[in-house]
Design a protein around this motif. Sequence first.
Motif, PDB file in Angstrom:
ATOM      1  N   LYS A 174      61.020  13.468 100.313  1.00  0.00           N
ATOM      2  CA  LYS A 174      60.073  13.036  99.277  1.00  0.00           C
ATOM      3  C   LYS A 174      59.976  14.082  98.151  1.00  0.00           C
ATOM      4  CE  LYS A 174      55.591  10.807  98.986  1.00  0.00           C
ATOM      5  NZ  LYS A 174      54.173  10.988  99.328  1.00  0.00           N
ATOM      6  N   PRO A 175      61.103  14.358  97.507  1.00  0.00           N
ATOM      7  CA  PRO A 175      61.110  15.431  96.512  1.00  0.00           C
ATOM      8  C   PRO A 175      60.090  15.191  95.381  1.00  0.00           C
ATOM      9  CG  PRO A 175      63.146  14.138  96.415  1.00  0.00           C
ATOM     10  CD  PRO A 175      62.428  13.730  97.645  1.00  0.00           C
ATOM     11  N   ARG A 176      59.388  16.260  95.016  1.00  0.00           N
ATOM     12  CA  ARG A 176      58.395  16.182  93.938  1.00  0.00           C
ATOM     13  C   ARG A 176      59.118  16.225  92.597  1.00  0.00           C
ATOM     14  NH1 ARG A 176      55.960  21.620  95.166  1.00  0.00           N
ATOM     15  NH2 ARG A 176      58.191  21.856  95.556  1.00  0.00           N
ATOM     16  N   VAL A 177      58.911  15.184  91.794  1.00  0.00           N
ATOM     17  CA  VAL A 177      59.562  15.093  90.485  1.00  0.00           C
ATOM     18  C   VAL A 177      58.551  15.432  89.389  1.00  0.00           C
ATOM     19  CG1 VAL A 177      60.710  13.539  88.858  1.00  0.00           C
ATOM     20  CG2 VAL A 177      61.078  13.249  91.327  1.00  0.00           C
ATOM     21  N   ALA A 178      58.927  16.330  88.465  1.00  0.00           N
ATOM     22  CA  ALA A 178      58.035  16.658  87.350  1.00  0.00           C
ATOM     23  C   ALA A 178      58.830  16.698  86.055  1.00  0.00           C
ATOM     24  CB  ALA A 178      57.348  17.994  87.599  1.00  0.00           C
ATOM     25  N   ILE A 179      58.152  16.454  84.949  1.00  0.00           N
ATOM     26  CA  ILE A 179      58.812  16.521  83.639  1.00  0.00           C
ATOM     27  C   ILE A 179      58.378  17.803  82.930  1.00  0.00           C
ATOM     28  CG2 ILE A 179      57.007  15.114  82.493  1.00  0.00           C
ATOM     29  CD1 ILE A 179      59.331  13.909  80.784  1.00  0.00           C
ATOM     30  N   VAL A 180      59.334  18.496  82.325  1.00  0.00           N
ATOM     31  CA  VAL A 180      59.014  19.749  81.629  1.00  0.00           C
ATOM     32  C   VAL A 180      58.159  19.432  80.404  1.00  0.00           C
ATOM     33  CG1 VAL A 180      59.933  21.743  80.383  1.00  0.00           C
ATOM     34  CG2 VAL A 180      61.142  20.851  82.393  1.00  0.00           C
ATOM     35  N   ASN A 181      57.025  20.122  80.315  1.00  0.00           N
ATOM     36  CA  ASN A 181      56.109  19.868  79.207  1.00  0.00           C
ATOM     37  C   ASN A 181      55.449  21.173  78.761  1.00  0.00           C
ATOM     38  OD1 ASN A 181      54.690  18.451  77.287  1.00  0.00           O
ATOM     39  ND2 ASN A 181      53.736  17.034  78.717  1.00  0.00           N
ATOM     40  N   ILE A 182      54.721  21.095  77.649  1.00  0.00           N
ATOM     41  CA  ILE A 182      54.078  22.306  77.125  1.00  0.00           C
ATOM     42  C   ILE A 182      52.600  22.342  77.472  1.00  0.00           C
ATOM     43  CG2 ILE A 182      55.767  22.625  75.289  1.00  0.00           C
ATOM     44  CD1 ILE A 182      53.787  21.313  73.376  1.00  0.00           C
ATOM     45  N   GLY A 183      52.200  21.609  78.478  1.00  0.00           N
ATOM     46  CA  GLY A 183      50.819  21.612  78.943  1.00  0.00           C
ATOM     47  C   GLY A 183      50.742  20.610  80.072  1.00  0.00           C
ATOM     48  N   ALA A 184      49.703  20.687  80.862  1.00  0.00           N
ATOM     49  CA  ALA A 184      49.646  19.834  82.051  1.00  0.00           C
ATOM     50  C   ALA A 184      49.077  18.438  81.756  1.00  0.00           C
ATOM     51  CB  ALA A 184      48.824  20.521  83.130  1.00  0.00           C
ATOM     52  N   GLU A 185      48.391  18.292  80.646  1.00  0.00           N
ATOM     53  CA  GLU A 185      47.719  17.020  80.366  1.00  0.00           C
ATOM     54  C   GLU A 185      48.715  15.947  79.908  1.00  0.00           C
ATOM     55  OE1 GLU A 185      47.116  19.812  78.619  1.00  0.00           O
ATOM     56  OE2 GLU A 185      45.338  20.601  79.635  1.00  0.00           O
ATOM     57  N   GLU A 186      48.376  14.699  80.212  1.00  0.00           N
ATOM     58  CA  GLU A 186      49.276  13.589  79.910  1.00  0.00           C
ATOM     59  C   GLU A 186      49.499  13.417  78.409  1.00  0.00           C
ATOM     60  OE1 GLU A 186      48.533  10.073  82.199  1.00  0.00           O
ATOM     61  OE2 GLU A 186      49.960   8.865  81.071  1.00  0.00           O
ATOM     62  N   GLU A 187      48.493  13.738  77.609  1.00  0.00           N
ATOM     63  CA  GLU A 187      48.639  13.484  76.163  1.00  0.00           C
ATOM     64  C   GLU A 187      49.441  14.574  75.441  1.00  0.00           C
ATOM     65  OE1 GLU A 187      44.692  15.667  76.495  1.00  0.00           O
ATOM     66  OE2 GLU A 187      45.773  14.130  77.615  1.00  0.00           O
ATOM     67  N   LYS A 188      49.774  15.654  76.172  1.00  0.00           N
ATOM     68  CA  LYS A 188      50.548  16.732  75.537  1.00  0.00           C
ATOM     69  C   LYS A 188      52.029  16.387  75.439  1.00  0.00           C
ATOM     70  CE  LYS A 188      47.753  20.693  75.644  1.00  0.00           C
ATOM     71  NZ  LYS A 188      47.745  22.139  75.676  1.00  0.00           N
ATOM     72  N   GLY A 189      52.751  17.151  74.631  1.00  0.00           N
ATOM     73  CA  GLY A 189      54.200  17.019  74.609  1.00  0.00           C
ATOM     74  C   GLY A 189      54.741  16.553  73.278  1.00  0.00           C
ATOM     75  N   ASN A 190      56.063  16.495  73.194  1.00  0.00           N
ATOM     76  CA  ASN A 190      56.705  15.949  71.998  1.00  0.00           C
ATOM     77  C   ASN A 190      56.888  14.439  72.186  1.00  0.00           C
ATOM     78  OD1 ASN A 190      58.750  15.845  73.859  1.00  0.00           O
ATOM     79  ND2 ASN A 190      60.011  17.421  72.912  1.00  0.00           N
ATOM     80  N   ALA A 191      57.452  13.797  71.193  1.00  0.00           N
ATOM     81  CA  ALA A 191      57.562  12.336  71.227  1.00  0.00           C
ATOM     82  C   ALA A 191      58.305  11.858  72.476  1.00  0.00           C
ATOM     83  CB  ALA A 191      58.275  11.857  69.958  1.00  0.00           C
ATOM     84  N   LEU A 192      59.406  12.531  72.813  1.00  0.00           N
ATOM     85  CA  LEU A 192      60.214  12.122  73.966  1.00  0.00           C
ATOM     86  C   LEU A 192      59.422  12.190  75.274  1.00  0.00           C
ATOM     87  CD1 LEU A 192      63.003  11.356  75.185  1.00  0.00           C
ATOM     88  CD2 LEU A 192      63.465  13.803  75.389  1.00  0.00           C
ATOM     89  N   VAL A 193      58.714  13.289  75.468  1.00  0.00           N
ATOM     90  CA  VAL A 193      57.956  13.466  76.708  1.00  0.00           C
ATOM     91  C   VAL A 193      56.804  12.468  76.783  1.00  0.00           C
ATOM     92  CG1 VAL A 193      56.473  15.059  77.995  1.00  0.00           C
ATOM     93  CG2 VAL A 193      58.605  15.879  77.002  1.00  0.00           C
ATOM     94  N   LYS A 194      56.145  12.251  75.666  1.00  0.00           N
ATOM     95  CA  LYS A 194      55.015  11.308  75.658  1.00  0.00           C
ATOM     96  C   LYS A 194      55.481   9.890  75.989  1.00  0.00           C
ATOM     97  CE  LYS A 194      51.954  13.624  72.415  1.00  0.00           C
ATOM     98  NZ  LYS A 194      51.625  13.704  70.985  1.00  0.00           N
ATOM     99  N   GLU A 195      56.687   9.574  75.559  1.00  0.00           N
ATOM    100  CA  GLU A 195      57.220   8.242  75.825  1.00  0.00           C
ATOM    101  C   GLU A 195      57.697   8.122  77.282  1.00  0.00           C
ATOM    102  OE1 GLU A 195      60.089   7.133  72.748  1.00  0.00           O
ATOM    103  OE2 GLU A 195      60.944   5.725  74.204  1.00  0.00           O
ATOM    104  N   THR A 196      58.241   9.223  77.798  1.00  0.00           N
ATOM    105  CA  THR A 196      58.820   9.187  79.150  1.00  0.00           C
ATOM    106  C   THR A 196      57.759   9.249  80.246  1.00  0.00           C
ATOM    107  OG1 THR A 196      60.713  10.385  78.226  1.00  0.00           O
ATOM    108  CG2 THR A 196      60.604  10.226  80.604  1.00  0.00           C
TER     109      THR A 196
END
Lengths: 337, 337
Positions: free
Chosen positions: B176-198
Amino acid sequence: MQDMVRVAVDAMGGDNAPDEIIKGVAEAVSLREDIKVFLVGKEELIQEKLRAYSYREGQIEIVNATEVIEMAEPPVVAIRKKKDSSIVVALKMVKEGKADAFVSAGSSGAVLAGGQLLVGRIKGVERPPLAPLIPTRKGVSLLIDCGANVDARSSHLVQFAKMGSIYMEHVVGVKKPRVAIVNIGAEEEKGNALVKETFPLLKECKDIHFIGSIEARDIPAGAADVIVCEAFVGNVILKLYEGMASVLVGEIKKGMMTSLRSKMGALLVKPALKETLKSFDASQYGGAPLLGLNGLVVKTHGSSKAQEVKNSIIQCVTFKEQQINDKIRENIIREEG
Amino acid sequence: MQDMVRVAVDAMGGDNAPDEIIKGVAEAVSLREDIKVFLVGKEELIQEKLRAYSYREGQIEIVNATEVIEMAEPPVVAIRKKKDSSIVVALKMVKEGKADAFVSAGSSGAVLAGGQLLVGRIKGVERPPLAPLIPTRKGVSLLIDCGANVDARSSHLVQFAKMGSIYMEHVVGVKKPRVAIVNIGAEEEKGNALVKETFPLLKECKDIHFIGSIEARDIPAGAADVIVCEAFVGNVILKLYEGMASVLVGEIKKGMMTSLRSKMGALLVKPALKETLKSFDASQYGGAPLLGLNGLVVKTHGSSKAQEVKNSIIQCVTFKEQQINDKIRENIIREEG
């Protein structure tokens, strides 16, 4: 008073506020007579803590601000709603020319958003980058941008390169700083769309010493003085720097505790090891300036202790003495004209 | 022969070719009887070097390829022009089903481009990501993508997350590997356009265990098993990992040589230190698979020595045994249907 550098300091921001902030302020004013600090925050609390220190009359003044912006608050909303927060009150002092600079260990988001919204940009500057100094084998490099400007354009990156060069040359004292753009290979045709578009623009820039692409592998070795990238990549570099250093040092310490032999050795190498790691500790170098604003805004680590606060205040003095903003203004206008 | 795992190995690629490559091959086949290696490259040279080793009849076969793609050549051009290079000949063997997998320490660009152009993608896979294992405090994490796919779209990142999960679970053995997306903060609304969409797309994925954003700071601590990001960011993370480890270790060693006291200590801690650093050495974990192709392509470090080559070959066995490509195929088709 005329020649004093006036620094507004957020007494309420950061994990160690207000104690370490106030201690850092006291240390800074004891070092230099030409600094005037406005400690912005809850007046009574600051007054009480400040009693522990002695300082020259008039070098520290408390400015009351009853609210505090918390780390978790959405930055722009917080800036708009909490008009009597230490961050908003202090930024307004910079805006109105009552202070030359603002130093905060508080919410990065609020400091960045507030800097742009309340202090405003130098005419011609498209986006103000946040530019921390990161330790390298050769000293320090300026990583620009690590701010909130995600999805940047090439024209932004060109301005980052120029502002970063000015800062490295005149505040940090590196002559003819080597500017490089973060890339995934050394060749000019490599990179994503943004880097490919920016590379030739940087090559054309006459007022910077552009040395080409830098791979992330070569950053810790100090292969460039000004490391240009967009904020998402910059943030990844900055955070990974911290994470790697902390995990590697932790593992090395743990490894030394595995046998009696290594435990004895650990005692002997400890002082030397401490000295080495100190040179890789970012807090030595003060905070990260948010460049390109009508005034100076410096963001220090949330975990800042007195030393980093002190160094950040001293940094403001150099920034003003060297008239960095005038230099940025000239450079941007020359380019546009 | 039917149950043998057939691995084509680039005898000519990497800084230590052909000596270390051939040594690694000899070690791999001595470990397992069910491996058949095709050593692809200049026949006479390989033949001569191979004489130093003894191995079971039929486990190593030389396949002649007269050309070599150099590191500096533009990848796509090289693949098209050098039809008799070790990389092109070996990839065609995978394409034609004569080999199950290809291992190379040669030009990353040529291996990546060749993998896509010659071997081809599994139906439904939009882009094949390059996914190295990086060492962490807790073991290893899969960093996906570090390949040549710059300027990725959100649908690519979702596929990376799925393929990465399958790989971590069935090749590395993380349940059950833990999957995470690289971001510049832990909150869902953070990130660049690509991360926010993904981000919301990953949240909806039923067949992965998505735990949200990961800041680069938490990668070395092992906060996720599958670290999803687009290739530019992945490349920066991978390269900075290498650079930081090398500079920090170098500085620590240098620091230990500064006084007699610390020099004595250094002698005592050396074995323990070596053990610790070994666990942070990426070469322990074999090469990086290029996932989502009709066959397996593994890229090992340019500086690979025999051990990494050997581990990469063994990795191919697990990959085939676990029928990873069937699992990817099922997963992608289920999603599309």
